[in-house]
Write a protein that holds these residues in place. Structure first.
Motif, PDB file in Angstrom:
ATOM      1  N   LYS A 290       0.964  -0.572   0.038  1.00 31.41           N
ATOM      2  CA  LYS A 290      -0.363  -0.132   0.123  1.00 31.41           C
ATOM      3  C   LYS A 290       0.696   1.406  -0.352  1.00 31.41           C
ATOM      4  N   SER A 291       1.991   1.436   1.573  1.00 34.10           N
ATOM      5  CA  SER A 291       2.676   2.069   1.022  1.00 34.10           C
ATOM      6  C   SER A 291       3.525   2.581  -0.493  1.00 34.10           C
TER       7      SER A 291
ATOM      8  N   ASN B 135       3.197   1.729  -3.288  1.00 31.42           N
ATOM      9  CA  ASN B 135       1.759   1.921  -4.144  1.00 31.42           C
ATOM     10  C   ASN B 135       1.175   3.319  -4.474  1.00 31.42           C
ATOM     11  N   GLU B 136       1.730   3.925  -3.498  1.00 31.32           N
ATOM     12  CA  GLU B 136       0.886   5.217  -2.856  1.00 31.32           C
ATOM     13  C   GLU B 136       2.491   6.734  -3.605  1.00 31.32           C
TER      14      GLU B 136
ATOM     15  N   GLU C 191       7.535  11.914   2.936  1.00 29.72           N
ATOM     16  CA  GLU C 191       7.176  10.393   2.652  1.00 29.72           C
ATOM     17  C   GLU C 191       6.970  10.480   4.172  1.00 29.72           C
TER      18      GLU C 191
ATOM     19  N   ILE D  70       2.517  10.534   5.042  1.00 30.09           N
ATOM     20  CA  ILE D  70       1.630   9.300   4.878  1.00 30.09           C
ATOM     21  C   ILE D  70       1.588   8.532   5.994  1.00 30.09           C
TER      22      ILE D  70
ATOM     23  N   ASP E 156      -5.491   6.462   4.445  1.00 28.04           N
ATOM     24  CA  ASP E 156      -4.947   5.550   3.246  1.00 28.04           C
ATOM     25  C   ASP E 156      -4.671   4.621   4.042  1.00 28.04           C
ATOM     26  N   ILE E 157      -3.516   5.037   4.952  1.00 24.44           N
ATOM     27  CA  ILE E 157      -2.967   4.000   5.687  1.00 24.44           C
ATOM     28  C   ILE E 157      -3.628   3.563   6.959  1.00 24.44           C
TER      29      ILE E 157
ATOM     30  N   PHE F 132      -6.318  -2.389   1.096  1.00 29.36           N
ATOM     31  CA  PHE F 132      -6.028  -2.223  -0.481  1.00 29.36           C
ATOM     32  C   PHE F 132      -6.540  -3.485  -0.768  1.00 29.36           C
TER      33      PHE F 132
ATOM     34  N   LEU G 218      -7.313   1.688  -4.423  1.00 29.74           N
ATOM     35  CA  LEU G 218      -6.019   1.820  -4.476  1.00 29.74           C
ATOM     36  C   LEU G 218      -5.523   1.900  -5.153  1.00 29.74           C
TER      37      LEU G 218
ATOM     38  N   ASP H   8      -3.475   4.427  -7.746  1.00 29.66           N
ATOM     39  CA  ASP H   8      -2.083   4.874  -7.097  1.00 29.66           C
ATOM     40  C   ASP H   8      -1.539   4.206  -8.998  1.00 29.66           C
TER      41      ASP H   8
END
Length: 437
Positions: A208-209, A211-212, A263, A266, A271-272, A277, A281, A285
């Motif tokens: 998730k992070s 691809n963010e 960074e 986030i 989102d995080i 995910f 998302l 992304d």
């Protein structure tokens, strides 16, 4: 531990979702197909290949194309797909190889904390350095394939999004997976879309992070550069690129690298910390960000606009104002969350023991950072002029997105703070833009 105890623990950690967003499964189904449709539509509805922005509507031609298997086959480009896979592999390799600090995220429902490697900014710099080297060695024509293979690259990004969405949904059914509170409805369509698992990972790589900030966001900057290269080839060199194109590159490039540099910020975002995910998302992304947000740069390839010094200065002023509000308001919030209050801002004490800012930028509205975001989005579209509304799609979409996000946040805070949240809203009545909304 007995199986019944384990089952009870699992049900407590992963309670069933009882509240739907996006109108539930029908809405999730519609958006799952709607996002790819809009990504393609923004190309076919605004490109020189189809005749303009927008082109003349020929219903018979459109229906004939959609019923022709060859048209559908034209969405696939093997070379573009291989390039996209190589791009994604490069970004993963950069995450692995480049040094970076490991930081802890917020406390999970399990009581533990997830660790994240911080090297998005160095990944961006490496990418920029390689891109610069390619341009120096081979000239701007080396990147024009991005413009030529646009549809194939979009398809490749969508395939990757679907693959990750399905993979994460299937993997979320393994024993011990920590699920998102909003993604465990039991409806496969909804859970696939919204994201069932909170933090799906491959080893120490948090998908998730990762691809963010990396594959889509950095690709957005690369695409903008490629669009400038396409314009440069048409106009006889990089020295002849229009001021409007340089503005778009500067604004969006600054936004991308500012996000990469910051960074760590986030890891406290919704989102995080809250969202699972899934396809939502993943497609946002990997496909939506690089291929929709770069619409202005792509438009300026075939509609080459010279603004002149006065209009350029006006557009720069709008963007700088938005950036100042965005960064200053986030700075106040981050300082306050970390126990600092250098401006001696006023706040409201809640029964939960937490504090809510009621002065400074956060006394003007409950989401002043969104106001800054919207001003910057508007500035990104201004260099395209006013000959078409399509290049302002991003501003409209972003406004809808931020309003929806603000509503989600308001609902969550009302549950969290109860009557204190009502008091807070009386002190800070405006949601995003003071005296407007």
């Amino acid at each position: 531990m007995s199986s019944s105890s384990s089952s009870k623990t699992a049900s407590e950690l992963n309670p069933r979702t009882t509240h739907y967003e996006f109108l539930g499964p029908p809405g999730a189904f519609a958006i799952t197909f709607g996002v790819p449709f809009m990504t393609y539509a923004l190309f076919f509805g605004c490109s020189e290949q189809t005749g303009g922005c927008p082109p003349t509507i020929d219903t018979a031609y459109i229906l004939d194309s959609l019923s022709n298997p060859e048209w559908w086959k034209g969405l696939w480009d093997t070379q573009a797909f291989l390039f996209y896979l190589a791009w994604y592999a490069f970004i993963v390799a950069a995450w692995l190889v480049l040094p970076g600090d490991w930081i802890e995220g917020t406390i999970l429902r399990t009581g533990g904390k997830k660790k994240y490697k911080i090297n998005a900014f160095s990944t961006g710099l490496l990418t920029l350095g390689i891109t610069t080297g390619i341009l120096y060695r081979y000239g701007p024509q080396a990147l024009t394939f991005v413009y030529d293979k646009w549809v194939g690259l979009v398809t490749a990004a969508l395939v990757m999004s679907v693959a990750q969405g399905i993979g994460c949904y299937v993997a979320s059914h393994r024993q011990g997976a920590l699920l998102a509170l909003g993604g465990n409805s039991g409806n496969p369509i909804y859970d696939f879309y919204i994201g069932r698992e909170l933090n799906p990972s491959i080893g120490s790589l948090d998908l998730k992070s990762f691809n963010e900030l990396r594959p889509g966001l950095i690709l957005w900057a690369v695409i903008d550069i490629a669009m400038a290269c396409e314009q440069a080839v048409r106009r006889g060199g990089l020295a002849n690129v229009t001021d409007s194109m340089w503005l778009v590159l500067a604004f969006q490039g600054w936004y991308v690298f500012d996000a990469l540099y910051n960074e760590p910020a986030i890891f406290t975002t919704m989102d995080i910390t809250t969202d699972g995910f899934g396809f939502m998302l993943a497609v946002g992304d990997l496909a939506w960000v690089p291929f929709v947000y770069s619409l202005q740069a792509r438009y300026l390839v075939f509609n080459q606009i010279e603004l002149g010094p006065v209009k350029t200065a006006a557009v720069v002023t709008v963007n700088l104002l938005g950036y100042y509000i965005f960064r200053a308001s986030n700075g106040e919030k981050n300082d306050f969350r970390n126990g600092k209050n250098p401006k001696n801002l006023q706040f409201m004490q809640t029964e939960r023991g937490t504090k809510l800012l009621t002065s400074g930028w956060w006394g003007r509205s409950r989401h002043p950072n969104y106001m800054g975001d919207l001003l910057m989005a508007f500035a990104w579209s201004l260099p395209t002029g006013f000959n078409t509304p399509i290049t302002y799609f991003y501003v409209i979409y972003f406004a809808v997105l931020l309003i929806h996000r603000e509503r989600r946040d308001d609902e969550a805070c009302e549950k969290k703070y109860g009557k204190d949240w009502k008091k807070y809203k009386e002190l800070v009545p405006w949601r995003i833009v003071p005296y407007v909304y």
